[in-house]
Design a protein around this motif. Structure first.
Motif, PDB file in Angstrom:
ATOM      1  N   TYR A 241       0.826  -1.196   0.000  1.00  0.00           N
ATOM      2  CA  TYR A 241       0.000   0.000   0.000  1.00  0.00           C
ATOM      3  C   TYR A 241       0.865   1.252   0.000  1.00  0.00           C
ATOM      4  O   TYR A 241       2.025   1.243   0.429  1.00  0.00           O
ATOM      5  N   ASP A 242       0.303   2.322  -0.504  1.00  0.00           N
ATOM      6  CA  ASP A 242       0.944   3.628  -0.508  1.00  0.00           C
ATOM      7  C   ASP A 242       0.496   4.372   0.743  1.00  0.00           C
ATOM      8  O   ASP A 242      -0.629   4.879   0.808  1.00  0.00           O
ATOM      9  N   GLY A 243       1.361   4.428   1.734  1.00  0.00           N
ATOM     10  CA  GLY A 243       1.002   5.042   2.999  1.00  0.00           C
ATOM     11  C   GLY A 243       0.762   6.534   2.926  1.00  0.00           C
ATOM     12  O   GLY A 243       0.264   7.133   3.882  1.00  0.00           O
ATOM     13  N   GLU A 244       1.087   7.159   1.764  1.00  0.00           N
ATOM     14  CA  GLU A 244       0.858   8.587   1.593  1.00  0.00           C
ATOM     15  C   GLU A 244      -0.512   8.881   0.987  1.00  0.00           C
ATOM     16  O   GLU A 244      -0.887  10.046   0.847  1.00  0.00           O
ATOM     17  N   SER A 245      -1.239   7.835   0.617  1.00  0.00           N
ATOM     18  CA  SER A 245      -2.554   8.024  -0.003  1.00  0.00           C
ATOM     19  C   SER A 245      -3.664   7.723   1.008  1.00  0.00           C
ATOM     20  O   SER A 245      -3.456   6.953   1.961  1.00  0.00           O
ATOM     21  N   PRO A 246      -4.862   8.288   0.817  1.00  0.00           N
ATOM     22  CA  PRO A 246      -5.966   7.999   1.746  1.00  0.00           C
ATOM     23  C   PRO A 246      -6.305   6.507   1.811  1.00  0.00           C
ATOM     24  O   PRO A 246      -6.485   5.947   2.891  1.00  0.00           O
ATOM     25  N   GLY A 247      -6.388   5.870   0.642  1.00  0.00           N
ATOM     26  CA  GLY A 247      -6.707   4.444   0.630  1.00  0.00           C
ATOM     27  C   GLY A 247      -5.628   3.612   1.269  1.00  0.00           C
ATOM     28  O   GLY A 247      -5.906   2.638   1.980  1.00  0.00           O
ATOM     29  N   GLY A 248      -4.360   3.971   1.018  1.00  0.00           N
ATOM     30  CA  GLY A 248      -3.257   3.241   1.620  1.00  0.00           C
ATOM     31  C   GLY A 248      -3.278   3.332   3.128  1.00  0.00           C
ATOM     32  O   GLY A 248      -3.003   2.343   3.826  1.00  0.00           O
ATOM     33  N   ARG A 249      -3.624   4.499   3.640  1.00  0.00           N
ATOM     34  CA  ARG A 249      -3.703   4.648   5.093  1.00  0.00           C
ATOM     35  C   ARG A 249      -4.837   3.815   5.673  1.00  0.00           C
ATOM     36  O   ARG A 249      -4.730   3.297   6.793  1.00  0.00           O
ATOM     37  N   ARG A 250      -5.909   3.656   4.915  1.00  0.00           N
ATOM     38  CA  ARG A 250      -7.008   2.804   5.397  1.00  0.00           C
ATOM     39  C   ARG A 250      -6.537   1.354   5.507  1.00  0.00           C
ATOM     40  O   ARG A 250      -6.885   0.652   6.460  1.00  0.00           O
ATOM     41  N   VAL A 251      -5.769   0.910   4.529  1.00  0.00           N
ATOM     42  CA  VAL A 251      -5.232  -0.453   4.582  1.00  0.00           C
ATOM     43  C   VAL A 251      -4.300  -0.606   5.777  1.00  0.00           C
ATOM     44  O   VAL A 251      -4.368  -1.582   6.522  1.00  0.00           O
ATOM     45  N   ALA A 252      -3.436   0.375   5.976  1.00  0.00           N
ATOM     46  CA  ALA A 252      -2.500   0.320   7.095  1.00  0.00           C
ATOM     47  C   ALA A 252      -3.240   0.279   8.428  1.00  0.00           C
ATOM     48  O   ALA A 252      -2.889  -0.493   9.322  1.00  0.00           O
ATOM     49  N   ASP A 253      -4.256   1.109   8.558  1.00  0.00           N
ATOM     50  CA  ASP A 253      -5.011   1.152   9.814  1.00  0.00           C
ATOM     51  C   ASP A 253      -5.765  -0.152  10.061  1.00  0.00           C
ATOM     52  O   ASP A 253      -5.915  -0.585  11.205  1.00  0.00           O
ATOM     53  N   ALA A 254      -6.239  -0.792   8.973  1.00  0.00           N
ATOM     54  CA  ALA A 254      -6.986  -2.047   9.115  1.00  0.00           C
ATOM     55  C   ALA A 254      -6.060  -3.186   9.540  1.00  0.00           C
ATOM     56  O   ALA A 254      -6.467  -4.089  10.287  1.00  0.00           O
ATOM     57  N   GLY A 255      -4.808  -3.178   9.053  1.00  0.00           N
ATOM     58  CA  GLY A 255      -3.806  -4.140   9.478  1.00  0.00           C
ATOM     59  C   GLY A 255      -4.082  -5.575   9.066  1.00  0.00           C
ATOM     60  O   GLY A 255      -4.948  -5.861   8.233  1.00  0.00           O
ATOM     61  N   THR A 256      -3.348  -6.484   9.694  1.00  0.00           N
ATOM     62  CA  THR A 256      -3.408  -7.897   9.326  1.00  0.00           C
ATOM     63  C   THR A 256      -4.790  -8.504   9.538  1.00  0.00           C
ATOM     64  O   THR A 256      -5.201  -9.391   8.788  1.00  0.00           O
ATOM     65  N   ASP A 257      -5.502  -8.040  10.525  1.00  0.00           N
ATOM     66  CA  ASP A 257      -6.804  -8.634  10.838  1.00  0.00           C
ATOM     67  C   ASP A 257      -7.954  -8.063  10.030  1.00  0.00           C
ATOM     68  O   ASP A 257      -9.036  -8.651  10.010  1.00  0.00           O
ATOM     69  N   GLY A 258      -7.734  -6.908   9.349  1.00  0.00           N
ATOM     70  CA  GLY A 258      -8.875  -6.301   8.679  1.00  0.00           C
ATOM     71  C   GLY A 258      -8.589  -5.655   7.346  1.00  0.00           C
ATOM     72  O   GLY A 258      -9.420  -4.898   6.826  1.00  0.00           O
ATOM     73  N   TRP A 259      -7.443  -5.971   6.705  1.00  0.00           N
ATOM     74  CA  TRP A 259      -7.053  -5.348   5.442  1.00  0.00           C
ATOM     75  C   TRP A 259      -8.112  -5.472   4.365  1.00  0.00           C
ATOM     76  O   TRP A 259      -8.212  -4.637   3.466  1.00  0.00           O
ATOM     77  N   TRP A 260      -8.910  -6.516   4.438  1.00  0.00           N
ATOM     78  CA  TRP A 260      -9.906  -6.787   3.407  1.00  0.00           C
ATOM     79  C   TRP A 260     -11.104  -5.851   3.495  1.00  0.00           C
ATOM     80  O   TRP A 260     -11.818  -5.658   2.498  1.00  0.00           O
ATOM     81  N   ARG A 261     -11.337  -5.269   4.648  1.00  0.00           N
ATOM     82  CA  ARG A 261     -12.530  -4.428   4.815  1.00  0.00           C
ATOM     83  C   ARG A 261     -12.522  -3.198   3.917  1.00  0.00           C
ATOM     84  O   ARG A 261     -13.509  -2.926   3.223  1.00  0.00           O
ATOM     85  N   PRO A 262     -11.454  -2.376   3.895  1.00  0.00           N
ATOM     86  CA  PRO A 262     -11.473  -1.228   2.983  1.00  0.00           C
ATOM     87  C   PRO A 262     -11.530  -1.631   1.515  1.00  0.00           C
ATOM     88  O   PRO A 262     -12.056  -0.891   0.688  1.00  0.00           O
ATOM     89  N   LEU A 263     -10.988  -2.817   1.168  1.00  0.00           N
ATOM     90  CA  LEU A 263     -11.095  -3.298  -0.211  1.00  0.00           C
ATOM     91  C   LEU A 263     -12.532  -3.670  -0.529  1.00  0.00           C
ATOM     92  O   LEU A 263     -13.045  -3.382  -1.618  1.00  0.00           O
TER      93      LEU A 263
END
Length: 301
Positions: free
Chosen positions: A113-135
């Protein structure tokens, strides 16, 4: 959550997108004089260009595509390289049937993920247990490769299917998350990620590590990187154009030498066993290289 460092070498990555274009002249060199021609999986391109070349005196030409396409190009007689290297050993048991091959490296699927983008930050915040939710919520612009062209594409689908059971989501992630507008050739996916066209991408761990991407390390039950979970991975499958069905399995890269010469053998031996691959994010088990079939004289075993 486990991440793979911070973004770096952005300018360098633009060149990977041109991997096929930049190597277009190489395809015309297949079979030329002293050059040893290698037709390889796109995920191996950087390692071959910047690792293998430095370890051999022979002139090496590299052409990279998705592995399924590599296999079809050879099977259909459109390419006649000295060495073929693919990202899925199953392609040597279906589309191509060489008399022998060597497995030489492993890998795993991660979500970069691109941690500088809004979507990338959502993936980072969701982490290993929830990465699929923002997708699933369509909160992230996602990139992936075409499952009809390369193993990373169908391995992405396998990971999504395995994630459905692993997280007990109640939603079929393999059906719900993929869409046609996410598809890019393997050699172009990294540039889409680097230029901000996508905020996250399913990729190999080797690619993420080598290019300095931030990424979510997926659980072993999902990432196709644990040989001990082969039976679980095998519950997934994908039908390639032409009817070949590939099943989920631990990721294993394999290569075969198609034309015999001292120069080609030297390059082949270096490609599969010269110790450069870990520098580019690949894993090399102690048991590798692992051979299948009847080896010709001159191949180190």
């Amino acid at each position: 959550m486990t991440t793979g460092g911070t973004p770096r070498r952005r300018a360098f990555l633009a060149g990977v997108a041109g991997g096929t274009a930049g190597l277009a002249g190489c395809s015309g060199l297949f079979g030329a004089g002293s050059a040893v021609s290698v037709l390889a999986a796109g995920s191996l391109n950087d390692a071959l260009e910047n690792g293998l070349r430095e370890r051999v005196a022979q002139r090496v030409t590299v052409e990279a595509h998705g592995s399924a396409r590599v296999a079809r190009l050879v099977a259909e007689g459109q390419k006649d390289p000295d060495i073929v290297a693919v990202a899925d050993v199953a392609l040597f048991e279906s589309t191509l049937t060489p008399p022998w091959y060597a497995e030489f490296a492993t890998n795993s699927v991660v979500l970069a993920y691109d941690g500088e983008s809004p979507g990338g930050r959502r993936v980072a915040d969701a982490g290993t247990d929830g990465w699929w939710r923002p997708l699933l919520n369509d909160d992230v612009s996602l990139g992936r490769t075409d499952p009809d062209l390369d193993p990373l594409g169908y391995r992405t689908l396998f990971a999504l299917e395995l994630a459905t059971d692993h997280y007990d989501t109640g939603t079929d992630l393999r059906a719900a998350i993929p869409s046609p507008d996410q598809l890019y050739p393997e050699t172009q996916l990294v540039s889409q990620f680097e230029t901000g066209a996508v905020e996250a991408a399913f990729t190999y761990r080797s690619m993420a590590v080598d290019r300095g991407y931030e990424f979510v390390d997926l659980p072993a039950a999902i990432d196709l990187g644990d040989p001990g979970l082969a039976g679980q991975y095998a519950s997934t499958s994908y039908e390639l154009p032409g009817g070949t069905v590939v099943s989920g399995a631990p990721i294993s890269y394999a290569a075969t030498q198609r034309h015999e010469s001292p120069a080609t053998t030297t390059v082949f031996d270096a490609l599969i066993g010269d110790g450069y691959l870990p520098e580019f994010g690949f894993a090399v088990p102690e048991s590798y290289p692992r051979y299948t079939g009847q080896l010709p004289d001159g191949i180190a075993n």
